[in-house]
Design an enzyme around this catalytic site. Structure first.
Site, PDB file in Angstrom:
ATOM      1  N   ASP A  67       0.809  -1.217   0.000  1.00 14.76           N
ATOM      2  CA  ASP A  67       0.000   0.000   0.000  1.00 14.76           C
ATOM      3  C   ASP A  67       0.843   1.269   0.000  1.00 14.76           C
ATOM      4  OD1 ASP A  67       0.907  -0.534   2.594  1.00 14.76           O
ATOM      5  OD2 ASP A  67      -1.075  -1.008   3.363  1.00 14.76           O
ATOM      6  N   ASN A 136      -7.846  -3.401  14.232  1.00 16.88           N
ATOM      7  CA  ASN A 136      -9.218  -3.713  13.791  1.00 16.88           C
ATOM      8  C   ASN A 136      -9.242  -4.881  12.806  1.00 16.88           C
ATOM      9  OD1 ASN A 136      -8.170  -2.629  11.478  1.00 16.88           O
ATOM     10  ND2 ASN A 136      -9.609  -0.913  11.319  1.00 16.88           N
ATOM     11  N   HIS A 138      -7.401  -5.157  10.022  1.00 13.49           N
ATOM     12  CA  HIS A 138      -7.095  -4.880   8.619  1.00 13.49           C
ATOM     13  C   HIS A 138      -5.788  -5.544   8.189  1.00 13.49           C
ATOM     14  CE1 HIS A 138      -4.963  -0.790   9.607  1.00 13.49           C
ATOM     15  NE2 HIS A 138      -4.055  -1.725   9.466  1.00 13.49           N
ATOM     16  N   GLU A 143      -9.855  -2.272   5.281  1.00 14.41           N
ATOM     17  CA  GLU A 143     -10.509  -2.048   6.563  1.00 14.41           C
ATOM     18  C   GLU A 143     -11.725  -2.976   6.711  1.00 14.41           C
ATOM     19  OE1 GLU A 143      -8.907  -0.346   8.568  1.00 14.41           O
ATOM     20  OE2 GLU A 143      -8.215   1.593   7.830  1.00 14.41           O
TER      21      GLU A 143
HETATM   22  C1  F6R Z   1       1.357  -1.494   6.231  1.00 12.36           C
HETATM   23  C2  F6R Z   1       0.061  -2.169   6.286  1.00 12.36           C
HETATM   24  C3  F6R Z   1      -0.747  -2.246   7.549  1.00 12.36           C
HETATM   25  C4  F6R Z   1       0.080  -2.542   8.812  1.00 12.36           C
HETATM   26  C5  F6R Z   1      -0.818  -2.558  10.033  1.00 12.36           C
HETATM   27  C6  F6R Z   1      -0.026  -2.762  11.312  1.00 12.36           C
HETATM   28  O1  F6R Z   1       1.912  -1.591   4.948  1.00 12.36           O
HETATM   29  O2  F6R Z   1      -0.367  -2.641   5.295  1.00 12.36           O
HETATM   30  O3  F6R Z   1      -1.722  -3.239   7.397  1.00 12.36           O
HETATM   31  O4  F6R Z   1       0.740  -3.758   8.657  1.00 12.36           O
HETATM   32  O5  F6R Z   1      -1.523  -1.353  10.120  1.00 12.36           O
HETATM   33  O6  F6R Z   1       0.758  -1.628  11.545  1.00 12.36           O
HETATM   34  P1  F6R Z   1       1.858  -1.602  12.698  1.00 12.36           P
HETATM   35  O7  F6R Z   1       2.909  -2.587  12.303  1.00 12.36           O
HETATM   36  O8  F6R Z   1       2.395  -0.199  12.674  1.00 12.36           O
HETATM   37  O9  F6R Z   1       1.169  -1.984  13.949  1.00 12.36           O
END
Ligand code: F6R
Length: 250
Positions: A67, A136, A138, A143
């Site tokens: 992303d 959550n 994702h 989401e």
């Molecule tokens: C990042 C991504 C997100 C993160 C997720 C966890 O490229 O796709 O899904 O992996 O938000 O984020 P952290 O590691 O900061 O807790």
């Protein structure tokens, strides 16, 4: 899903790096699907250490990221382009031309999503996809409520996601409201998936993931239906998972 228990963040990172290094050694022209966020920093640091010490080469590897924020230029310190260069690409021997991320500045965002999907096909699909997990549920920026059939698309970030990510920005208002993300169907096409989770904040969602119920309200729950998923979680992230459950998956 197979569960590998790690002691702490460092142990999780080391174990994840070992799996990635093994993949690259077995298939030097692997396509690696990469993620950003706090969870991955230690894993990339471990890959860089290994590169310096053992010279594992990434010259034939291609990488595709999950992303990118819409509206941030690659040079912006909070863009995922910048994160990847800073934590990994600048420190290993991968040619930059073999590293791909969605273009968050594309004029025609729909065309950009299609270009990214086509690119993934052209390079032969993802051999190993690295995933973090949102509190959550994702994966990527898919989401809760996102269709399991979704391909690369634009998302409006959940307020909770913007709040969680605001720790990397000076002010909450600077956190972009939209992003481009690989879709859930795109992620599910990966041959192998490695999901990492660390810390107490992930304990609730990890226990929900292993509850086994597949629902779009918990995007990561779809991974229960993928044939080749490894979850590496540390003890804090596993703190709400019963010993019986842990046994089933290890
Ligand atoms: C990042 C991504 C997100 C993160 C997720 C966890 O490229 O796709 O899904 O992996 O938000 O984020 P952290 O590691 O900061 O807790």
């Amino acid at each position: 899903m197979k569960l590998i228990e790690a002691k702490d963040y460092q142990d999780m990172s080391r174990k994840a790096a070992d799996i990635i290094i093994d993949q690259v050694k077995k298939k030097p022209n692997s396509v690696l699907g990469l993620a950003t966020g706090g969870t991955m920093i230690g894993t990339y640091a471990a890959l860089v250490d290994d590169y310096k010490q053992n010279g594992t080469s990434y010259q034939q590897v291609k990488t595709v990221n999950l992303d990118e924020y819409i509206g941030l230029a690659p040079e912006h310190p909070n863009s995922y382009h910048y994160y990847m260069s800073d934590h990994l690409f600048n420190h290993i021997d991968i040619p930059k031309s073999q590293t791909y991320l969605p273009n968050g500045l594309a004029k025609d965002i729909e065309a950009e999503c299609q270009r990214y999907e086509n690119l993934l096909e052209q390079i032969g699909g993802i051999d190993l996809q690295l995933l973090g997990i949102g509190q959550n549920g994702h994966i990527g920026f898919n989401e809760p409520g996102t269709s399991f059939e979704s391909t690369t698309h634009v998302v409006e970030l959940a307020l909770s996601t913007r709040q969680a990510n605001s720790r990397f920005f000076n002010r909450f208002e600077e956190v972009p409201t939209h992003a481009i993300t690989m879709g859930i169907a795109t992620i599910m096409k990966s041959k192998k998936i490695l999901l990492l989770a660390s810390g107490k904040k992930k304990a609730h969602i990890i226990s929900q993931l292993f509850a086994g119920k597949v629902t779009t309200e918990i995007p990561a729950s779809i991974l229960n239906t993928h044939p080749n998923v490894i979850v590496i979680a540390d003890q804090e992230a596993l703190s709400l998972l019963s010993p019986e459950k842990r046994k089933v998956y290890t």
